[in-house]
Design an enzyme around this catalytic site. Structure first.
Site, PDB file in Angstrom:
ATOM      1  N   LYS A   1       9.499   7.065  -4.132  1.00  0.00           N
ATOM      2  CA  LYS A   1       9.209   8.479  -4.305  1.00  0.00           C
ATOM      3  C   LYS A   1       8.816   9.215  -3.152  1.00  0.00           C
ATOM      4  CE  LYS A   1       9.417   8.973  -8.782  1.00  0.00           C
ATOM      5  NZ  LYS A   1      10.900   8.324  -8.854  1.00  0.00           N
TER       6      LYS A   1
ATOM      7  N   TYR B   1      14.018  -5.762  -9.416  1.00  0.00           N
ATOM      8  CA  TYR B   1      12.477  -5.747  -9.236  1.00  0.00           C
ATOM      9  C   TYR B   1      12.117  -7.081  -9.804  1.00  0.00           C
ATOM     10  CZ  TYR B   1      12.219  -1.109  -7.828  1.00  0.00           C
ATOM     11  OH  TYR B   1      12.657   0.474  -7.281  1.00  0.00           O
TER      12      TYR B   1
ATOM     13  N   HIS C   1      23.646   4.720  -9.050  1.00  0.00           N
ATOM     14  CA  HIS C   1      23.153   3.714  -9.987  1.00  0.00           C
ATOM     15  C   HIS C   1      22.702   4.123 -11.369  1.00  0.00           C
ATOM     16  CE1 HIS C   1      22.281   0.325  -6.541  1.00  0.00           C
ATOM     17  NE2 HIS C   1      23.526   1.040  -6.552  1.00  0.00           N
TER      18      HIS C   1
END
Length: 392
Positions: free
Chosen positions: A293, A196, A72
């Site tokens: 993360k 999001y 992406h």
């Protein structure tokens, strides 16, 4: 029994460490509480930074990732009735993310380790850590495994970190007033890139695992249980939070295969080394999943740890081992800040005042109107390049 490095945990961190050490001729034994089947099916993170993809490729375990992973070059921030694309290819040229499930990485690493003859032991549920200084060892099932070093790669709830004496480690933590309801569904994704969505109803994320499987998240109260949500309620809430822009319709034609709840917390334990015990990944630090993360930090830890141990065995040097915690924590705290910021940027809270909400909207507007701020988001999201200390 004796080995050079005893590794607790057969998640991505422990398996990658065993594999990297094996390539350098360093012996390791991996002990895992769960079954192999459980490890290979456990659904976790799926967004890989550029550096993580490069690390797996360089290690020779990235063939299936390259063939099946979805690359992406941007994400969408959706709020205020509009979608705003953060274009990685413009803001951080040459760097992107790859969507590839953590369980797939685990499968690849288990296969590679077993084919190379690494000693992997599953369903070992009584591991205890012995001396961490002069004579490090593990005990389990009436057996004793002596070693030079112990690598604690057994996650937030493992035995490694609690084995460190009180006062020898400092903990920093934050708990957020919400959780994520995670949904895996056999549904074709409604988007080519992650969405999001921030709304008055709460946060929602549309991700994917393949061309046929979607992964969704809904912000929910922290006490939520998976069984609290019926399937039709999940789809209705996902539609309400995502269908906030013109001409977008969420695909709901398919079966929900799993529902889970993820707590939202930030956690760091310092230092990440005590004697001959070295912590890595979730055993040492946790981030809220908003910034994607967790897995990537574990891989960064292992890069440093594998290099440090290789220097020790090849050259008798301990300087990198002595700096292991210092080197890793620089990236950990940068990721902590980014994950906190992304979480604050996108989530609502019952405790938020009208002032807080207006600040949040001002921050969102600034991200999508300022190239500098969008670049900050992009470069942190795709992962900061490895420093000289982190490079092998």
């Amino acid at each position: 029994m004796r080995t050079q490095v005893a590794i607790i945990g057969a998640g991505p961190a422990g398996l990658l460490l065993a594999w990297l050490l094996r390539r350098q001729g360093i012996a390791a034994v991996v002990l895992e509480r769960r079954s192999r089947e459980y490890c290979e099916r456990r659904v976790r993170a799926g967004v890989l930074e550029q550096g993580t993809v490069d690390t797996l490729a360089e290690a020779g375990v990235g063939a299936r990732l390259k063939a099946e992973g979805q690359v992406h070059h941007g994400i969408e921030l959706r709020f205020g009735g509009a979608g705003h694309r953060i274009a990685f290819e413009e803001l951080v040229p040459g760097r992107g993310i790859t969507v590839y499930g953590q369980q797939e990485i685990v499968k690849d690493l288990i296969k590679a380790n077993l084919e190379a003859g690494v000693d992997l032991r599953f369903e070992i549920d009584d591991v205890a850590i012995g001396d961490m200084a002069d004579h490090p060892h593990l005990t389990f099932g009436g057996e004793r495994l002596d070693c030079d070093f112990i690598a604690g790669c057994d996650g937030f709830h493992g035995v490694s970190r609690p084995a460190i004496p009180p006062g020898a480690i400092r903990v920093f933590e934050k708990t957020y007033p919400f959780a994520w309801l995670g949904i895996l569904a056999n549904v074709r994704p409604s988007t080519r890139e992650l969405i999001y969505s921030a709304s008055e109803r709460g946060f929602a994320l549309h991700s994917m695992r393949s061309d046929e499987v979607s992964r969704f998240y809904l912000q929910v109260p922290p006490q939520t249980r998976p069984e609290d949500w019926a399937e039709d309620e999940i789809w209705a809430e996902l539609k309400a939070r995502h269908e906030t822009v013109p001409d977008f319709e969420l695909n709901t034609q398919g079966e929900i295969t799993s529902v889970d709840v993820a707590a939202m917390r930030s956690f760091v334990a310092e230092p990440m080394r005590h004697g001959r015990l070295l912590l890595a990944g979730d055993a040492a630090h946790i981030v809220p999943p908003t910034g994607a993360k967790g897995l990537n930090l574990a891989v960064a830890d292992i890069r440093v740890l594998a290099r440090s141990l290789t220097d020790y065995y090849r050259h008798g040097r301990e300087d990198l081992l002595d700096r292991y915690s210092e080197i890793c924590l620089r990236r950990v705290w940068r990721a902590q800040h980014f994950s906190w910021w992304m979480t604050s940027l996108l989530h609502t809270s019952d405790h938020a005042t009208l002032y807080d909400r207006r600040l949040q909207r001002a921050d969102l507007d600034y991200v999508v109107s300022s190239r500098a701020q969008a670049t900050t988001l992009a470069e942190n999201y795709v992962g900061l390049p490895f420093s000289a200390d982190e490079s092998g």
